[in-house]
Design a protein around this motif. Structure first.
Motif, PDB file in Angstrom:
ATOM      1  N   ASN A   1       0.825  -1.206   0.000  1.00  0.00           N
ATOM      2  CA  ASN A   1       0.000   0.000   0.000  1.00  0.00           C
ATOM      3  C   ASN A   1       0.861   1.259   0.000  1.00  0.00           C
ATOM      4  O   ASN A   1       0.515   2.257  -0.641  1.00  0.00           O
ATOM      5  CB  ASN A   1      -0.951  -0.004   1.193  1.00  0.00           C
ATOM      6  CG  ASN A   1      -2.111  -0.920   0.967  1.00  0.00           C
ATOM      7  OD1 ASN A   1      -2.931  -0.683   0.099  1.00  0.00           O
ATOM      8  ND2 ASN A   1      -2.159  -2.006   1.723  1.00  0.00           N
TER       9      ASN A   1
ATOM     10  N   VAL B   1      -2.488   9.859   3.834  1.00  0.00           N
ATOM     11  CA  VAL B   1      -2.546   8.397   3.811  1.00  0.00           C
ATOM     12  C   VAL B   1      -1.171   7.809   4.084  1.00  0.00           C
ATOM     13  O   VAL B   1      -1.041   6.844   4.849  1.00  0.00           O
ATOM     14  CB  VAL B   1      -3.105   7.890   2.461  1.00  0.00           C
ATOM     15  CG1 VAL B   1      -3.007   6.383   2.358  1.00  0.00           C
ATOM     16  CG2 VAL B   1      -4.546   8.334   2.285  1.00  0.00           C
TER      17      VAL B   1
ATOM     18  N   ARG C   1      -8.535  -8.398   9.465  1.00  0.00           N
ATOM     19  CA  ARG C   1      -9.571  -7.390   9.747  1.00  0.00           C
ATOM     20  C   ARG C   1      -8.952  -6.090  10.240  1.00  0.00           C
ATOM     21  O   ARG C   1      -9.340  -4.992   9.829  1.00  0.00           O
ATOM     22  CB  ARG C   1     -10.553  -7.954  10.782  1.00  0.00           C
ATOM     23  CG  ARG C   1     -11.777  -7.101  11.023  1.00  0.00           C
ATOM     24  CD  ARG C   1     -12.753  -7.806  11.968  1.00  0.00           C
ATOM     25  NE  ARG C   1     -12.152  -8.211  13.223  1.00  0.00           N
ATOM     26  CZ  ARG C   1     -12.113  -7.458  14.321  1.00  0.00           C
ATOM     27  NH1 ARG C   1     -12.644  -6.263  14.317  1.00  0.00           N
ATOM     28  NH2 ARG C   1     -11.556  -7.901  15.417  1.00  0.00           N
TER      29      ARG C   1
ATOM     30  N   CYS D   1      -5.882  -5.063   9.653  1.00  0.00           N
ATOM     31  CA  CYS D   1      -5.129  -4.471   8.536  1.00  0.00           C
ATOM     32  C   CYS D   1      -6.055  -3.681   7.607  1.00  0.00           C
ATOM     33  O   CYS D   1      -5.723  -2.563   7.194  1.00  0.00           O
ATOM     34  CB  CYS D   1      -4.398  -5.554   7.753  1.00  0.00           C
ATOM     35  SG  CYS D   1      -3.074  -6.352   8.679  1.00  0.00           S
ATOM     36  N   ILE D   2      -7.196  -4.265   7.307  1.00  0.00           N
ATOM     37  CA  ILE D   2      -8.178  -3.556   6.469  1.00  0.00           C
ATOM     38  C   ILE D   2      -8.683  -2.315   7.199  1.00  0.00           C
ATOM     39  O   ILE D   2      -8.880  -1.256   6.587  1.00  0.00           O
ATOM     40  CB  ILE D   2      -9.357  -4.490   6.093  1.00  0.00           C
ATOM     41  CG1 ILE D   2      -8.852  -5.668   5.257  1.00  0.00           C
ATOM     42  CG2 ILE D   2     -10.439  -3.734   5.360  1.00  0.00           C
ATOM     43  CD1 ILE D   2      -8.246  -5.289   3.925  1.00  0.00           C
ATOM     44  N   PHE D   3      -8.881  -2.419   8.513  1.00  0.00           N
ATOM     45  CA  PHE D   3      -9.305  -1.256   9.288  1.00  0.00           C
ATOM     46  C   PHE D   3      -8.276  -0.127   9.188  1.00  0.00           C
ATOM     47  O   PHE D   3      -8.630   1.035   8.971  1.00  0.00           O
ATOM     48  CB  PHE D   3      -9.524  -1.637  10.759  1.00  0.00           C
ATOM     49  CG  PHE D   3      -9.734  -0.451  11.647  1.00  0.00           C
ATOM     50  CD1 PHE D   3     -10.954   0.218  11.664  1.00  0.00           C
ATOM     51  CD2 PHE D   3      -8.697   0.021  12.444  1.00  0.00           C
ATOM     52  CE1 PHE D   3     -11.133   1.336  12.466  1.00  0.00           C
ATOM     53  CE2 PHE D   3      -8.869   1.126  13.257  1.00  0.00           C
ATOM     54  CZ  PHE D   3     -10.096   1.787  13.268  1.00  0.00           C
TER      55      PHE D   3
ATOM     56  N   PHE E   1      -6.101   0.330   6.821  1.00  0.00           N
ATOM     57  CA  PHE E   1      -6.115   0.789   5.433  1.00  0.00           C
ATOM     58  C   PHE E   1      -7.273   1.755   5.179  1.00  0.00           C
ATOM     59  O   PHE E   1      -7.078   2.853   4.649  1.00  0.00           O
ATOM     60  CB  PHE E   1      -6.203  -0.432   4.501  1.00  0.00           C
ATOM     61  CG  PHE E   1      -6.357  -0.094   3.063  1.00  0.00           C
ATOM     62  CD1 PHE E   1      -5.275   0.359   2.330  1.00  0.00           C
ATOM     63  CD2 PHE E   1      -7.582  -0.235   2.426  1.00  0.00           C
ATOM     64  CE1 PHE E   1      -5.405   0.664   0.982  1.00  0.00           C
ATOM     65  CE2 PHE E   1      -7.722   0.068   1.095  1.00  0.00           C
ATOM     66  CZ  PHE E   1      -6.638   0.513   0.363  1.00  0.00           C
ATOM     67  N   VAL E   2      -8.470   1.373   5.594  1.00  0.00           N
ATOM     68  CA  VAL E   2      -9.653   2.230   5.396  1.00  0.00           C
ATOM     69  C   VAL E   2      -9.545   3.503   6.232  1.00  0.00           C
ATOM     70  O   VAL E   2      -9.872   4.596   5.763  1.00  0.00           O
ATOM     71  CB  VAL E   2     -10.951   1.447   5.721  1.00  0.00           C
ATOM     72  CG1 VAL E   2     -12.159   2.355   5.747  1.00  0.00           C
ATOM     73  CG2 VAL E   2     -11.151   0.326   4.710  1.00  0.00           C
ATOM     74  N   ALA E   3      -9.056   3.373   7.452  1.00  0.00           N
ATOM     75  CA  ALA E   3      -8.889   4.553   8.312  1.00  0.00           C
ATOM     76  C   ALA E   3      -7.880   5.525   7.706  1.00  0.00           C
ATOM     77  O   ALA E   3      -8.089   6.747   7.731  1.00  0.00           O
ATOM     78  CB  ALA E   3      -8.444   4.140   9.708  1.00  0.00           C
TER      79      ALA E   3
ATOM     80  N   TRP F   1      -7.139   5.983   4.488  1.00  0.00           N
ATOM     81  CA  TRP F   1      -7.733   6.682   3.342  1.00  0.00           C
ATOM     82  C   TRP F   1      -8.831   7.647   3.781  1.00  0.00           C
ATOM     83  O   TRP F   1      -8.965   8.740   3.225  1.00  0.00           O
ATOM     84  CB  TRP F   1      -8.269   5.676   2.322  1.00  0.00           C
ATOM     85  CG  TRP F   1      -7.172   5.177   1.438  1.00  0.00           C
ATOM     86  CD1 TRP F   1      -6.476   4.018   1.577  1.00  0.00           C
ATOM     87  CD2 TRP F   1      -6.615   5.852   0.317  1.00  0.00           C
ATOM     88  NE1 TRP F   1      -5.528   3.928   0.603  1.00  0.00           N
ATOM     89  CE2 TRP F   1      -5.598   5.035  -0.198  1.00  0.00           C
ATOM     90  CE3 TRP F   1      -6.889   7.060  -0.315  1.00  0.00           C
ATOM     91  CZ2 TRP F   1      -4.842   5.385  -1.309  1.00  0.00           C
ATOM     92  CZ3 TRP F   1      -6.135   7.412  -1.425  1.00  0.00           C
ATOM     93  CH2 TRP F   1      -5.127   6.588  -1.908  1.00  0.00           C
ATOM     94  N   THR F   2      -9.599   7.271   4.778  1.00  0.00           N
ATOM     95  CA  THR F   2     -10.667   8.163   5.258  1.00  0.00           C
ATOM     96  C   THR F   2     -10.081   9.418   5.896  1.00  0.00           C
ATOM     97  O   THR F   2     -10.510  10.539   5.578  1.00  0.00           O
ATOM     98  CB  THR F   2     -11.559   7.418   6.275  1.00  0.00           C
ATOM     99  OG1 THR F   2     -12.075   6.234   5.659  1.00  0.00           O
ATOM    100  CG2 THR F   2     -12.701   8.290   6.740  1.00  0.00           C
TER     101      THR F   2
END
Length: 193
Positions: A65, A110, A139, A141-143, A145-147, A149-150
């Motif tokens: 990423n 980011v 889960r 790791c995705i959190f 990643f999304v955090a 970008w948000t």
């Protein structure tokens, strides 16, 4: 009449580093080479992490990423700079400038948060090695990643809201030699450190 200046700037003019053809050619070759190298290196990292199943761990997920973010940094800044090297009248529209600011701030936000996530990942791997796989599960790791970008998007929108409201009524001519020096330093830092 309230006496305020209501003129607006619709474009920014960059002063060139030089008008000497040989120096422009050297800068073009050097910038193009660094851009292509950065794009190929980061793409290779992403493809390696995707296709090698041994690298499907949180550390390499974040590394891929981060390489994607570095592709964005290179793509937002370098093509415009390379294109402007040979233009006689180096101009960017106000909307184009705002668009670049928007994407630079998203990428910066980011990247900062992904580096924090990578630091947390290494902290857990070193300080809690027996609990590593339960703490750093897919889960979480995705959190992260999304955090990232948000928060990066919110940061960029907040910065953009402040910049768009500013009155740009002064001179619209900018010395791009300092800008290119800063970008060159940033690119060299990314490549060698």
């Amino acid at each position: 009449m309230d006496g305020a200046n209501h003129s607006t700037v619709s474009e920014f003019v960059f002063l060139g580093i030089t008008n000497i053809w040989e120096i422009q050619l050297i800068l073009f070759m050097l910038s193009s080479m660094l851009y292509v190298t950065s794009m190929m290196g980061n793409s290779l990292i992403i493809l390696t992490v995707i296709y090698d199943h041994h690298l499907h761990s949180p550390m390499y997920f974040f590394l891929a990423n981060l390489s994607f973010i570095d592709l964005g940094v290179s793509s937002v800044i370098s093509p415009r700079m390379i294109y402007d090297l040979f233009r006689k009248h180096k101009v960017i529209s106000f909307n184009g400038c705002i668009t670049q600011i928007f994407f630079i701030h998203i990428i910066g936000g980011v990247e900062m948060l992904l580096l924090i996530a990578m630091a947390f990942d290494r902290y857990v791997a070193i300080c809690k090695p027996l609990h590593y796989l339960t703490i750093m599960n897919p889960r979480i790791c995705i959190f992260f990643f999304v955090a990232a970008w948000t928060i990066g998007l919110i940061h960029s929108l907040a910065q953009l809201a402040f910049v768009v409201k500013l009155p740009f009524c002064g001179p619209n001519v900018l010395d791009s030699a300092l800008f290119v020096l800063l970008i060159g330093t940033f690119v060299m830092q990314k490549l060698f450190f």
